[in-house]
Each structure stands twice: as structure tokens, then as C-alpha cells.
Write an enzyme that holds these catalytic residues in place. Structure first.
Site, PDB file in Angstrom:
ATOM      1  N   LYS A  73       0.863  -1.191   0.000  1.00 19.52           N
ATOM      2  CA  LYS A  73       0.000   0.000   0.000  1.00 19.52           C
ATOM      3  C   LYS A  73       0.894   1.235   0.000  1.00 19.52           C
ATOM      4  CE  LYS A  73      -0.296   1.870   3.478  1.00 19.52           C
ATOM      5  NZ  LYS A  73      -0.072   2.955   4.447  1.00 19.52           N
ATOM      6  N   GLY A  75       7.022  -2.724   9.080  1.00 18.51           N
ATOM      7  CA  GLY A  75       7.313  -1.443   9.716  1.00 18.51           C
ATOM      8  C   GLY A  75       7.847  -0.424   8.739  1.00 18.51           C
ATOM      9  N   GLY A 134       1.605  -5.506   7.155  1.00 13.67           N
ATOM     10  CA  GLY A 134       0.732  -6.256   8.056  1.00 13.67           C
ATOM     11  C   GLY A 134      -0.738  -6.014   7.783  1.00 13.67           C
ATOM     12  N   SER A 135      -1.098  -4.752   7.499  1.00 13.93           N
ATOM     13  CA  SER A 135      -2.495  -4.428   7.205  1.00 13.93           C
ATOM     14  C   SER A 135      -2.962  -5.109   5.930  1.00 13.93           C
ATOM     15  CB  SER A 135      -2.659  -2.910   7.072  1.00 13.93           C
ATOM     16  OG  SER A 135      -2.390  -2.262   8.296  1.00 13.93           O
ATOM     17  N   GLY A 175       5.855   1.470   6.392  1.00 17.69           N
ATOM     18  CA  GLY A 175       4.931   2.472   5.877  1.00 17.69           C
ATOM     19  C   GLY A 175       4.235   2.084   4.591  1.00 17.69           C
ATOM     20  N   ASP A 234      -5.469   1.169   8.382  1.00 21.30           N
ATOM     21  CA  ASP A 234      -5.150   0.885   6.985  1.00 21.30           C
ATOM     22  C   ASP A 234      -5.848  -0.355   6.437  1.00 21.30           C
ATOM     23  OD1 ASP A 234      -3.511   3.051   6.482  1.00 21.30           O
ATOM     24  OD2 ASP A 234      -1.669   2.015   7.045  1.00 21.30           O
ATOM     25  N   PRO A 241       9.077  -5.316   3.417  1.00 23.67           N
ATOM     26  CA  PRO A 241       9.674  -5.017   4.727  1.00 23.67           C
ATOM     27  C   PRO A 241       8.598  -4.563   5.704  1.00 23.67           C
ATOM     28  CG  PRO A 241      10.209  -3.300   3.137  1.00 23.67           C
ATOM     29  CD  PRO A 241       9.549  -4.392   2.366  1.00 23.67           C
TER      30      PRO A 241
END
EC number: 2.7.1.148
Length: 273
Positions: free
Chosen positions: A10, A91, A97-98, A93, A126, A89
């Protein structure tokens, strides 16, 4: 039952922080798109929930109830084994994970499962936009989505290998009541038109991120110096940054430039939409 899902990166082309609610949640106005690069999840239904994490960025990703994928499956009442291949990667941005959690919800729904109302937003701001996996203007605390039509955008994603904690970025933000994006998003004919308009918008978290993580500022400087770059900006709360180009050929050439100069950075040419 076996199933497979794709969890694309994203990218926040813009991120305007427009206020803060009394409960602490920040109000945002953001133009969100997705890359043709992402994580892959394989699902095998079973009696108990379990996760295995493999791939380039598996290190440090929890394989228990701390993982958003686990939380998403549990919230929807799905059980079985999930194999998560981490390409993105964490963490960084770009919603790794979202997007993984959203892909899990989409899979469950596609297989006939019922997702309790409000589940996506409860998992994170997100997750609703990642569930759509298409260009959207995201407002409020992530609950208000308006579909947007954008051209395909050749881009380069670069992460310097540092994690920027989101709470620290928001804590360093000088002003929380900033102007939103332009009321109307134009129809763009080409990446050049889109980049020109985006240049008049902002990511309000970029300044605090670069002050806390000099590596992010270094990435942005490197992207600006690549040939034919149309726009460079940080995505989300960092530390991944992106640049837009007129063609995929230009994006791949920029990837070669950056990769040769900084072989320790994560660097991928992608198409955004």
C-alpha cells in the site's frame, strides 16, 4: 480447503493530517494506491489456527496471536494453517501487516465466510483500504473510502532498512490540524499530469520522520537525483519512500542506479494503481 491470496504493498501518494479526535485517533486525508508487488498467503483449512512465516523479510514477524493475520482469521472465525511469504519489509509504511490482514479477510469472504461488521477498522486504520486493494481517497480514521480513477504509475520503492515507529512520528508532528487535499481529484491522462498535481499535495509525516531518521532523508535525496524522476515522497509514516517516473523503463533504470550506489537498501521497481 486450500486457497491463496495476494497482499499488495500500500502506497500513500499523499497523507494530510487534518485533526485529532478526543480519543487520540488522528484524522487523515490520503490518496492510496497499491503496487504489483506484495506478500503471498497460502491457506489450508483445519481445526486449529497456526501461522508459519517465510521469505525475505520473515525475521521479526510474529507467528502467533500478535500477527494481524492471526487476528483477522480469529475475528472471522476461520481456523487452519496460514503460510505467509513476507516480501515486503515490515514497519516500512507500505501496509505490510495491514495488507496481509486484509487479504485474509478477502479470502474468507470469497470462500463464503461472514466477516463481522467493523472488523477491518478494528484491526487497524489501513485495513479497510487494503481490503479494497484499489485506488481510494481515505479519510477520517480510515473508515471513509472514496474510489478514485488513476493512471498506472511507474514507480520505485526504496527502504533503507530502518524501522520508524509510528507513535514517535506522530509525537514529533508539529501541527495536527492541517489543510486537507484539494476537494476534487482531477482525471489524469498520464503519470506526468498525476505527479504534477501530487506535487501540490503533501505527506505531513515526512518532516518529522526525516528529523527522527536521517536515513529517510538520504533515500529521498537519492530518489530526487535519479534520471527522469517526476516526484519523490515518503509513504505513510515511513521508512519506505517512492519516486514516480514516466515509464517502467525509467523506473527500472532508477532501480539500477540506486541499487548500485546503495546495495544494502531494499529497492524495487513497481507499477502502482
Amino acid at each position: 480447503m486450500k486457497a491463496k491470496a495476494f497482499a499488495p504493498a500500500k502506497i500513500n501518494l499523499t497523507l494530510h493530517v487534518t485533526g485529532q479526535r478526543v480519543d487520540g485517533y488522528h484524522l487523515l486525508d490520503s490518496l492510496v494506491v497499491f503496487a504489483d508487488l506484495g506478500d503471498t498467503l497460502h491457506f489450508t483449512a483445519g481445526e486449529a489456527l497456526s501461522i508459519s512465516v517465510t521469505g525475505e523479510h520473515a525475521a521479526g514477524v510474529p507467528s502467533d496471536s500478535r500477527n494481524l493475520v492471526w487476528k483477522a482469521a480469529e475475528a472471522a472465525g476461520w481456523t487452519g494453517h496460514i503460510d505467509l511469504n513476507k516480501v515486503l519489509p515490515h514497519g516500512g509504511g507500505i501496509g505490510g501487516g495491514s495488507s496481509d490482514a486484509a487479504a485474509t479477510l478477502r479470502m474468507i469472504e470469497d470462500e463464503g465466510g461472514a466477516i463481522p461488521p467493523g472488523t477491518a477498522l478494528r484491526l487497524g486504520a489501513d485495513v479497510p483500504v487494503c481490503t479494497s486493494a484499489s485506488p481510494n481517497r481515505m479519510r477520517g480514521i480510515g473508515e471513509r473510502l472514496d474510489p478514485v480513477t488513476l493512471p498506472h504509475l511507474p514507480a520505485l520503492l526504496v527502504n533503507p532498512g530502518v524501522e520508524v515507529p509510528t507513535p514517535a512520528i506522530f509525537a514529533a508532528l508539529q501541527c495536527r490540524e492541517n489543510p486537507p487535499m484539494a476537494e476534487e481529484i482531477p482525471v489524469f491522462e498520464a503519470p506526468q499530469d498525476c505527479a504534477e498535481w501530487l506535487g501540490k499535495q503533501r505527506n505531513d509525516l515526512e518532516s518529522p520522520a526525516t528529523s527522527l531518521a536521517p536515513d529517510v532523508a538520504q533515500v529521498l535525496d537519492a530518489l530526487k537525483d535519479t534520471k527522469k524522476t517526476l516526484l519523490s515522497r515518503m509513504s505513510g509514516s515511513g521508512s519506505t519512500c517512492f519516486a514516480l517516473y514516466p515509464t517502467m523503463k525509467a523506473a527500472h533504470f532508477a532501480a539500477y542506479e540506486i541499487g548500485a550506489a546503495h546495495p544494502d537498501w531494499w529497492c524495487r521497481a513497481v507499477q502502482l494503481n
